[in-house]
Design a protein around this motif. Structure first.
Motif, PDB file in Angstrom:
ATOM      1  N   PRO A   8       6.333  62.094  -0.718  1.00 19.58           N
ATOM      2  CA  PRO A   8       4.877  62.197  -0.616  1.00 19.58           C
ATOM      3  C   PRO A   8       4.474  62.886   0.680  1.00 19.58           C
ATOM      4  CG  PRO A   8       5.612  59.931  -0.294  1.00 19.58           C
ATOM      5  CD  PRO A   8       6.817  60.726  -0.680  1.00 19.58           C
ATOM      6  N   ALA A   9       3.220  63.406   0.706  1.00 20.82           N
ATOM      7  CA  ALA A   9       2.747  64.168   1.874  1.00 20.82           C
ATOM      8  C   ALA A   9       2.860  63.324   3.144  1.00 20.82           C
ATOM      9  CB  ALA A   9       1.310  64.609   1.638  1.00 20.82           C
ATOM     10  N   GLU A  10       2.437  62.080   3.023  1.00 24.41           N
ATOM     11  CA  GLU A  10       2.543  61.192   4.181  1.00 24.41           C
ATOM     12  C   GLU A  10       3.661  60.205   3.912  1.00 24.41           C
ATOM     13  OE1 GLU A  10      -0.320  58.141   6.638  1.00 24.41           O
ATOM     14  OE2 GLU A  10      -1.244  59.687   5.386  1.00 24.41           O
ATOM     15  N   PHE A  87      11.938  53.240  -1.369  1.00 23.07           N
ATOM     16  CA  PHE A  87      10.769  52.979  -0.527  1.00 23.07           C
ATOM     17  C   PHE A  87      10.313  54.229   0.226  1.00 23.07           C
ATOM     18  CE2 PHE A  87      13.208  48.783  -0.359  1.00 23.07           C
ATOM     19  CZ  PHE A  87      12.624  48.326  -1.529  1.00 23.07           C
ATOM     20  N   ALA A  88      11.086  55.334   0.074  1.00 18.44           N
ATOM     21  CA  ALA A  88      10.645  56.609   0.637  1.00 18.44           C
ATOM     22  C   ALA A  88       9.856  57.435  -0.380  1.00 18.44           C
ATOM     23  CB  ALA A  88      11.858  57.405   1.120  1.00 18.44           C
ATOM     24  N   LEU A  89       9.930  57.062  -1.649  1.00 18.73           N
ATOM     25  CA  LEU A  89       9.270  57.831  -2.707  1.00 18.73           C
ATOM     26  C   LEU A  89       7.806  57.461  -2.872  1.00 18.73           C
ATOM     27  CD1 LEU A  89      11.997  57.708  -5.505  1.00 18.73           C
ATOM     28  CD2 LEU A  89      11.538  59.546  -3.860  1.00 18.73           C
ATOM     29  N   ILE A 321       6.498  57.185 -10.079  1.00 19.70           N
ATOM     30  CA  ILE A 321       5.355  57.653  -9.275  1.00 19.70           C
ATOM     31  C   ILE A 321       5.675  59.031  -8.701  1.00 19.70           C
ATOM     32  CG2 ILE A 321       4.050  57.243  -7.140  1.00 19.70           C
ATOM     33  CD1 ILE A 321       4.418  54.178  -7.814  1.00 19.70           C
ATOM     34  N   ALA A 322       6.896  59.188  -8.168  1.00 24.16           N
ATOM     35  CA  ALA A 322       7.298  60.474  -7.596  1.00 24.16           C
ATOM     36  C   ALA A 322       7.338  61.553  -8.677  1.00 24.16           C
ATOM     37  CB  ALA A 322       8.664  60.332  -6.921  1.00 24.16           C
ATOM     38  N   ALA A 323       7.826  61.217  -9.857  1.00 29.30           N
ATOM     39  CA  ALA A 323       7.909  62.189 -10.942  1.00 29.30           C
ATOM     40  C   ALA A 323       6.508  62.622 -11.386  1.00 29.30           C
ATOM     41  CB  ALA A 323       8.684  61.614 -12.125  1.00 29.30           C
TER      42      ALA A 323
END
Ligand SMILES: [Mn+2]
Length: 328
Positions: A8-10, A87-89, A321-323
């Motif tokens: 994600p951006a942040e 937890f990074a996604l 969520i990332a996909a």
């Protein structure tokens, strides 16, 4: 393939760094993640529901959520089985507990539905830690209000589609019959996994099948193997919004002694975790993990298994969520 998932951006705030603060120190949020009030936006909220007034046998699941949090101190940030750092996604955070009335089941059900709805409206998916299985009904109501009727994958020794106990409609053995009656489940994609043990009569199975459930028994898992079972479940679910409900008694009492209604002949924790990993790609919108009763546990066997199952579910959600972010 997973290398291509865009972060994600942040960058989400991750767990406490265990090379600086030992795992056994500090407050036990799930996986040592931040609390919801410590982050700007929560995409997966881990929330406890300390409620066990709906049980029919051993009480004690009101203490389950915090037992799972304690056991989750050992979870690490990289998940090799799914080849991602979940937890990074996306931002996963601990939302604490929903405060429910222990003396009034109807009011407790209303409170869970309302509070779960607030978290969902904030944009979070829910990873709920029970509590007894009664809480699945208000959670499904809250999810269906926002997604429409959902596919249900229900891991449990029991059907939980009974009608009433002692005249009570809301109990830990009845949530999925109520949910079918209320039209909040997509009856073309309902599955029980890990079913076993004696029933009241053959009619239990007839009624359950009429509601639309398919059954993968614990013995089926052993005979067919986890890959075939997961493939079959994934095909049935397709891209429908999916809710996963895990009663920890799906595991054999050897793998989960700390629960209210144990049944011999259950899944191993390895089988459960592998089936969950096999669901990667499904549109998992929320999940619960219920019926951990730590008073009957030994050496945190049950709570450790539950924490790992919740970790795999959380990973499925953050991957999805990332996909979806990448598809935009
Ligand atoms: Mn159950």
């Amino acid at each position: 393939m997973n290398d291509r998932i865009r972060p994600p951006a942040e960058a989400p705030r991750g767990p406490v760094d265990s090379s600086r603060v030992p795992r056994y120190a500090g407050p036990a949020t799930f996986a040592r993640l931040p609390r919801v009030d410590e982050v700007a936006r929560t995409e997966v909220a881990v929330v406890g529901v300390p409620f066990d007034t709906g049980v029919s046998y051993r009480p004690g699941a009101r203490f389950g959520g915090n037992a799972i949090r304690e056991a989750s101190r050992l979870l690490r940030p990289y998940n090799p089985a799914q080849d991602v750092s979940p937890f990074a996604l996306a931002q996963v955070a601990d939302a604490g507990d929903i405060a429910v009335n222990p003396f009034d089941i109807d009011e407790a059900v209303e409170t869970v539905q309302h509070e779960a709805g607030r978290l969902l409206d904030s944009g979070a998916r829910l990873m709920t830690l029970g509590g007894d299985h009664t809480v699945a009904l208000p959670l499904l109501r809250a999810v269906a209000e926002r997604h429409g009727p959902v596919a249900l994958l229900h891991f449990d020794a029991h059907l939980d589609t009974w009608d009433t106990y002692f005249g009570a409609a809301y109990t830990h053995g009845t949530p999925f019959r109520r949910a079918v009656e209320e039209g909040i489940l997509d009856t073309s994609a309902l599955s029980h996994v890990g079913t076993r043990g004696p029933l009241y009569g053959k009619q239990d199975l007839t009624d359950d099948a009429k509601m639309g459930f398919g059954i993968v028994t614990a013995a089926d898992v052993m005979r067919r193997g986890v890959d075939e079972v997961a493939d079959q479940l994934r095909q049935r679910i397709g891209d429908r919004p999916l809710y996963v409900s895990i009663d920890i008694d799906v595991l054999d009492p050897a793998h989960a002694p700390g629960t209210g209604t144990p049944e011999a002949g259950g899944l191993t924790s390895r089988e459960l975790l592998e089936i969950l990993r096999g669901l990667a790609g499904c549109r998992l919108v929320s999940a619960d993990l219920v019926e951990v009763a730590p008073a009957y546990d030994h050496a945190e066997i049950t709570a450790v298994a539950a924490s790992h199952a919740a970790y795999e579910l959380t990973t499925l959600m953050t991957r999805r969520i990332a996909a979806e972010r990448d598809a935009d």
